[in-house]
Enzyme design. Structure first.
Site, PDB file in Angstrom:
ATOM      1  N   ALA A  72       0.851  -1.188   0.000  1.00 14.44           N
ATOM      2  CA  ALA A  72       0.000   0.000   0.000  1.00 14.44           C
ATOM      3  C   ALA A  72       0.893   1.248   0.000  1.00 14.44           C
ATOM      4  CB  ALA A  72      -0.882  -0.003   1.245  1.00 14.44           C
ATOM      5  N   GLN A  74       1.177   3.456   2.183  1.00 16.27           N
ATOM      6  CA  GLN A  74       1.825   3.563   3.502  1.00 16.27           C
ATOM      7  C   GLN A  74       2.369   2.201   3.949  1.00 16.27           C
ATOM      8  OE1 GLN A  74       2.819   5.923   5.541  1.00 16.27           O
ATOM      9  NE2 GLN A  74       2.097   7.592   4.243  1.00 16.27           N
ATOM     10  N   SER A  75       2.932   1.453   3.039  1.00 16.82           N
ATOM     11  CA  SER A  75       3.448   0.130   3.376  1.00 16.82           C
ATOM     12  C   SER A  75       4.684   0.215   4.269  1.00 16.82           C
ATOM     13  CB  SER A  75       3.802  -0.619   2.093  1.00 16.82           C
ATOM     14  OG  SER A  75       4.613  -1.739   2.379  1.00 16.82           O
ATOM     15  N   ASN A  76       4.618  -0.442   5.426  1.00 20.53           N
ATOM     16  CA  ASN A  76       5.799  -0.545   6.288  1.00 20.53           C
ATOM     17  C   ASN A  76       6.861  -1.416   5.632  1.00 20.53           C
ATOM     18  OD1 ASN A  76       4.765   0.892   8.670  1.00 20.53           O
ATOM     19  ND2 ASN A  76       3.334  -0.811   8.820  1.00 20.53           N
ATOM     20  N   ALA A  78       7.422  -1.862   2.379  1.00 21.98           N
ATOM     21  CA  ALA A  78       8.103  -1.152   1.291  1.00 21.98           C
ATOM     22  C   ALA A  78       9.135  -0.187   1.868  1.00 21.98           C
ATOM     23  CB  ALA A  78       7.079  -0.405   0.429  1.00 21.98           C
TER      24      ALA A  78
END
Ligand SMILES: *Cc1c(COP(=O)(O)O)cnc(C)c1O
Length: 336
Positions: A72, A74-76, A78
């Site tokens: 997403a 706000q992917s942690n 990524a």
């Protein structure tokens, strides 16, 4: 490291603390120990780093210069990949899902950009084909003379998920050192003294729950895993986690006695990334009463599940998987 497991890099600051607060016990109505995997590192902290220790080792072994992954906006995962890739001198390409024309550069996304990751925005429809999209992009990079390495959503393949079997072993070592709960009189009577009744963990792509399922019983931590889904549904995760556990067992012979697993999909709140009013109030209350900061996407939903499932006199383990940048990205919406 698990004996006979594939090699991994040492990227996380381990062991993470095993934390206990009387205020949290009162709030939960049971004894709760928190494994602070929100403290695995600095800006790259959270649960994904344990998976990336295996995945980036594999990438380097294969001579990769650029890693591709997805999530997403706000992917942690990524964000952790972007920062850790740079720390190893690798480039990162992130396929990020959004419905917005220009997502706010806050929280995880701010860190992705600071780390110089290449961002490729995709729609939710394209995201469903993420594996094909990343394979295609890897082909193109290969054709251009680069050496790409694709990491699936959440780092949740069998190799990455081994990081959470390792976390169970780390827990065992902490318990042996006396860093966990004191033994109760009744504990000694049982032949297999599991110090916790169960471990409760948020579940987004399944790898963390799968690694724990394979590790916690094997290493004598507990016999049950409660996976609190933040998206999808119970059947989807049961199938995904089941497949991961089989693949991991094949990777590491001897690691073949999974704990019991239950996936709960009743604590997802209104939508992925959106906590209910009750969950927002819980996040605020845990911060104010215990000084423990949860995140709105994963850990507040998992703790909500724990509180609903906990029985008085139980001693549970809560896996705090991180997510602070996502909370900060949400700004003061958490006070609503
Ligand atoms: C990714 C993530 C999870 C979920 O872990 P999975 O292995 O993807 O199921 C939980 N908490 C946080 C903060 C995460 O970033």
């Amino acid at each position: 490291m698990l004996s006979e497991a594939p090699p991994k890099l040492a990227l996380a600051h381990l062991p993470t603390p095993l934390w206990h607060s009387a205020a949290l016990d009162r709030l939960a109505g049971a004894e709760v120990w928190v494994k602070r995997d929100d403290m695995t590192a600095g800006a790259e902290a959270g649960n994904k780093i344990r998976k990336l220790e295996y995945l980036l080792a594999d990438a380097e072994r294969r001579g990769a210069r650029v890693v591709l992954t997805c999530g997403a906006a706000q992917s942690n995962h990524a964000r952790a990949t972007a920062l850790l890739a740079r720390s190893r001198g690798l480039r990162a390409v992130l396929f990020l899902r959004t419905t917005e024309a220009s997502p706010a550069r806050t929280g995880n996304l701010l860190l992705d950009e600071l780390a110089g990751a290449e961002l490729r925005w995709i729609t939710p429809e394209q995201y469903r084909e993420r594996d094909a999209l990343m394979a295609e992009a890897a082909e193109a990079l290969l054709a251009a003379g680069e050496t790409p390495y694709v990491i699936p959503e959440g780092g949740s393949n069998a190799l990455g998920s081994l990081g959470y079997a390792d976390a169970a072993r780390e827990l065992r070592q902490q318990l042996d050192l006396g860093l966990g709960p004191a033994r109760r009189a009744g504990d000694r009577a049982s032949a297999a003294p599991f110090p916790f009744s169960r471990v409760v963990v948020a579940c987004g792509s399944g790898g963390t729950a799968a690694g724990l399922q394979l590790g916690v019983r094997h290493f004598g931590v507990c016999e049950r895993v409660e996976a609190i889904a933040v998206c999808d549904d119970r059947a989807t995760f049961e199938a995904r986690i089941g497949a991961l556990v089989r693949e991991m067992s094949a990777l590491v012979p001897g690691l073949d006695e999974p704990a019991a697993l239950t996936v709960h999909d009743a604590f997802k709140g209104p939508a992925y990334g959106v906590p209910s009013a009750e969950q927002r109030a819980l996040l605020r209350r845990v911060a104010r009463d215990c000084g423990l900061v949860l995140d709105p996407v994963y850990t507040v939903k998992a703790l909500h599940g724990l509180i609903e499932l906990a029985e008085p006199n139980e001693r549970l383990l809560f896996m705090h998987t991180g997510g602070l940048p996502g909370l900060l990205a949400g700004g003061d919406g958490i006070f609503e």
